[in-house]
Design an enzyme around this catalytic site. Structure first.
Site, mmCIF file in Angstrom:
data_model
loop_
_atom_site.group_PDB
_atom_site.id
_atom_site.type_symbol
_atom_site.label_atom_id
_atom_site.label_comp_id
_atom_site.label_asym_id
_atom_site.label_seq_id
_atom_site.Cartn_x
_atom_site.Cartn_y
_atom_site.Cartn_z
ATOM 1 C CG HIS A 192 -9.912 -30.359 36.065
ATOM 2 N ND1 HIS A 192 -8.903 -31.276 36.151
ATOM 3 C CD2 HIS A 192 -10.712 -30.584 37.137
ATOM 4 C CE1 HIS A 192 -9.073 -32.015 37.244
ATOM 5 N NE2 HIS A 192 -10.163 -31.624 37.855
ATOM 6 C CG ASP A 221 -6.390 -34.059 30.023
ATOM 7 O OD1 ASP A 221 -6.240 -33.250 30.959
ATOM 8 O OD2 ASP A 221 -7.185 -35.006 30.062
ATOM 9 C CG HIS A 281 -0.154 -30.981 36.007
ATOM 10 N ND1 HIS A 281 -0.122 -30.969 37.382
ATOM 11 C CD2 HIS A 281 -1.173 -31.778 35.655
ATOM 12 C CE1 HIS A 281 -1.071 -31.765 37.836
ATOM 13 N NE2 HIS A 281 -1.727 -32.269 36.818
HETATM 14 C C1 SDX Z 1 -5.713 -31.993 34.384
HETATM 15 O O1 SDX Z 1 -4.585 -30.706 38.984
HETATM 16 C C2 SDX Z 1 -4.566 -31.893 38.469
HETATM 17 O O2 SDX Z 1 -4.008 -32.806 39.016
HETATM 18 C C3 SDX Z 1 -5.323 -32.004 37.152
HETATM 19 C C4 SDX Z 1 -5.193 -33.325 36.425
HETATM 20 C C5 SDX Z 1 -5.831 -34.441 37.203
HETATM 21 O O3 SDX Z 1 -5.458 -35.601 36.968
HETATM 22 O O4 SDX Z 1 -6.809 -34.149 37.952
HETATM 23 O O5 SDX Z 1 -3.818 -33.652 36.206
HETATM 24 C C6 SDX Z 1 -5.905 -33.280 35.084
HETATM 25 O O6 SDX Z 1 -6.512 -31.110 34.561
HETATM 26 C C7 SDX Z 1 -4.482 -31.805 33.542
HETATM 27 C C8 SDX Z 1 -4.359 -30.333 32.991
HETATM 28 C C9 SDX Z 1 -5.231 -30.247 31.742
HETATM 29 N N1 SDX Z 1 -5.335 -28.869 31.252
HETATM 30 C C10 SDX Z 1 -4.706 -28.460 30.132
HETATM 31 O O7 SDX Z 1 -3.986 -29.183 29.447
HETATM 32 C C11 SDX Z 1 -5.029 -27.031 29.720
HETATM 33 C C12 SDX Z 1 -3.741 -26.301 29.349
HETATM 34 N N2 SDX Z 1 -2.943 -26.170 30.547
HETATM 35 C C13 SDX Z 1 -3.019 -24.881 31.248
HETATM 36 O O8 SDX Z 1 -4.224 -24.211 31.199
HETATM 37 C C14 SDX Z 1 -2.277 -24.888 32.565
HETATM 38 O O9 SDX Z 1 -1.059 -25.478 32.343
HETATM 39 C C15 SDX Z 1 -2.909 -25.514 33.796
HETATM 40 C C16 SDX Z 1 -4.296 -24.991 34.042
HETATM 41 C C17 SDX Z 1 -2.978 -26.991 33.661
HETATM 42 C C18 SDX Z 1 -2.028 -25.162 34.999
HETATM 43 O O10 SDX Z 1 -2.090 -23.807 35.156
HETATM 44 P P1 SDX Z 1 -1.247 -23.067 36.329
HETATM 45 O O11 SDX Z 1 -0.504 -24.030 37.176
HETATM 46 O O12 SDX Z 1 -2.185 -22.129 36.994
HETATM 47 O O13 SDX Z 1 -0.104 -22.337 35.517
HETATM 48 P P2 SDX Z 1 -0.204 -20.845 35.117
HETATM 49 O O14 SDX Z 1 -1.528 -20.605 34.489
HETATM 50 O O15 SDX Z 1 0.182 -20.039 36.298
HETATM 51 O O16 SDX Z 1 0.925 -20.761 33.957
HETATM 52 C C19 SDX Z 1 2.268 -20.487 34.281
HETATM 53 C C20 SDX Z 1 2.851 -19.930 32.974
HETATM 54 C C21 SDX Z 1 2.024 -18.784 32.400
HETATM 55 O O17 SDX Z 1 2.903 -17.991 31.592
HETATM 56 P P3 SDX Z 1 3.378 -16.547 32.210
HETATM 57 O O18 SDX Z 1 2.124 -15.804 32.606
HETATM 58 O O19 SDX Z 1 4.275 -16.902 33.376
HETATM 59 O O20 SDX Z 1 4.144 -15.904 31.054
HETATM 60 O O21 SDX Z 1 2.824 -20.943 31.965
HETATM 61 C C22 SDX Z 1 1.969 -20.536 30.901
HETATM 62 C C23 SDX Z 1 1.077 -19.444 31.458
HETATM 63 O O22 SDX Z 1 0.640 -18.596 30.398
HETATM 64 N N3 SDX Z 1 1.191 -21.728 30.519
HETATM 65 C C24 SDX Z 1 0.999 -22.103 29.269
HETATM 66 C C25 SDX Z 1 0.265 -23.305 29.366
HETATM 67 N N4 SDX Z 1 0.051 -23.612 30.662
HETATM 68 C C26 SDX Z 1 0.621 -22.625 31.381
HETATM 69 N N5 SDX Z 1 1.341 -21.541 28.087
HETATM 70 C C27 SDX Z 1 0.973 -22.211 26.962
HETATM 71 N N6 SDX Z 1 0.278 -23.383 26.983
HETATM 72 C C28 SDX Z 1 -0.093 -23.944 28.156
HETATM 73 N N7 SDX Z 1 -0.780 -25.096 28.171
#
Ligand code: SDX
Length: 429
Positions: free
Chosen positions: A268, A363, A307
């Protein structure tokens, strides 16, 4: 003639149910009637991470993830970032309308005259080790504020709520600055009500009794816009925590301590700190391809990418990328920007990311700016906290005043052991 209902046929019993549809949603409670046996609990929905569950009705923030749209109370984030100020946006989020000139002047006066901390609280910072993470200090400072203002638990009193809102928005920059000054072993600079919000914050961070000191207006403006961009984001994890703790009628300081704890997580708000560590580890744009291959193998995630809602470019990331160069004009270029730009280019040409609709989020570039402004990485999520504070408060007020809201208490699917008798210690294998 079409009706706003779903007709559900339970193939286990052949029974048919008509469920009302409103705002493209059904009330989960309306599924409870669907049973095989009359003495059953009834049907629930199962939605880990609440990926497809609306927890509330809100009029505060609108996001269209596919189109990359973000609006606060209907105003596009691009216009607010260009034309508004953080305190004006805070007013908009909390009260629902842009303030008149007098309303804004009163609002700014109140907040800038609630910036001092109780001296007991000032002592709190001296209890931390020099290397305590500033978010740990921020979270405990918020809980500490709860002990100072006992009337804050009267959450149904609008005047009491407003007083705590002044205090929280006024004092959080002071808390953040004291966290930083404690970390670097410098005396605290007390707030200056004659300055602007971001200007006062930078002053408290940096002032070292120079004879002629002034905050750089470009940096103050950049920080003010960054706070606007972080101000609210509908039902993200930390806001959901703010609402959940608030639904128990805990005071807003305690609720915000919980929200800040959720924001601290690297998935997050902690991602901005993680992005800098990632870019520093990559070190050079030439090493981007090999790093991306490791991400695609699942070794780790690309921090600052992806996201839950945005399946397009996060509109905040676009604006932040532009601000970066304004800041670099004052601070000098941050070489990590070249690594970040190459990483973004490479990822957005790679089907692994394109197929999963993984784009830079808020971020990805924010940490590069903060680092250029000489903030240490572990202060980045504290800056996110300052920006998100009015959003948490606006959502909290909306929840408290929503007649449909009650204490947050989800259900579960129990898959554990059936009833069994206690086994005395001497009889256990
Ligand atoms: C913020 O919710 C909000 O609004 C948050 C925010 C706010 O203003 O409050 O916008 C602020 O928290 C932004 C997000 C910051 N976090 C990151 O940058 C961390 C990296 N991002 C991930 O951990 C992820 O993208 C999330 C947590 C942000 C979202 O996760 P989801 O929606 O649960 O997506 P998922 O885990 O189901 O992923 C779907 C697929 C998966 O691959 P498969 O299993 O389908 O093969 O996408 C892949 C994931 O492995 N994936 C990524 C990835 N994010 C998702 N692969 C590589 N790098 C990534 N960053």
């Amino acid at each position: 003639m079409s009706k706003d209902t779903f007709t559900i046929i339970d193939n286990r019993t052949g029974k048919q149910y008509e469920i009302p549809v409103e705002h493209s949603t059904i009330k989960a409670r309306d599924l409870r009637q669907i049973k095989v046996n009359p003495d059953e609990f009834g049907t629930m929905t199962y939605d880990p991470g609440y990926d497809n569950t609306a927890s509330c009705k809100s009029t505060i923030t609108y996001i269209d993830g596919d189109k990359g749209i973000l609006r606060y109370r209907g105003y596009p984030i691009e216009q607010l970032a260009e034309k508004s100020s953080f305190l004006e946006v805070a007013y908009l989020l909390i009260f629902g309308e842009l303030p008149t000139k007098q309303q804004l002047a009163d609002w700014e006066y109140q907040i800038m005259h609630h910036t001092f901390l109780h001296e007991n609280m000032t002592q709190l910072f001296h209890a931390y080790r020099y290397d305590a993470h500033p978010m740990g200090m921020m979270i405990s400072a918020l809980a500490f504020m709860s002990t100072l203002h006992k009337e804050a638990s009267l959450v149904e009193d609008a005047d009491v709520r407003l007083k705590q809102i002044y205090r929280i928005l006024g004092k959080l920059p002071t808390v953040a600055a004291f966290c930083y000054r404690h970390r670097i072993g410098r005396p605290f600079n007390y707030p200056n009500a004659d300055m602007g919000y971001a200007e006062n914050f930078l002053y408290m961070l940096d002032y070292m009794h120079q004879s002629r000191y002034s905050v750089n207006p470009v940096l103050a403006k950049a920080l003010d816009v960054l706070f606007i961009l972080h101000a609210d984001h509908e039902q993200n994890a930390s806001t959901s925590v703010m609402r959940s703790i608030g639904s128990a009628y805990a005071d807003p300081y305690s609720a915000m301590a919980g929200a800040a704890a959720a924001l601290f997580g690297p998935r997050h708000g902690g991602a901005n700190e993680a992005v800098i560590k990632m870019l520093t580890e990559i070190g050079d744009a030439k090493r981007v391809p090999s790093y991306v291959e490791r991400v695609k193998k699942g070794e780790f995630r690309l921090m600052g990418f992806g996201h839950r809602v945005y399946k397009n470019y996060d509109p905040r990331a676009k604006i932040i990328k532009k601000i970066a160069y304004d800041v670099f004009g004052v601070t000098g270029m941050n070489p990590l920007i070249d690594v970040a730009v190459e990483l973004e280019r490479h990822a957005l040409e790679d089907d692994y990311f394109v197929s999963r609709k993984l784009y830079p989020n808020v971020d990805f570039y924010s940490g590069i700016i903060y680092q250029a402004m000489r903030f240490p990485p572990d202060m980045f999520t504290v800056l996110f906290t300052l920006g998100r504070a009015p959003g948490w408060l606006a959502q909290w007020v909306e929840m408290i005043t929503d007649p449909e809201q009650k204490i947050a208490r989800p259900r579960q699917i129990y898959l554990g052991a059936d009833e069994r008798d206690y086994v005395p210690l001497e009889q256990r294998g």
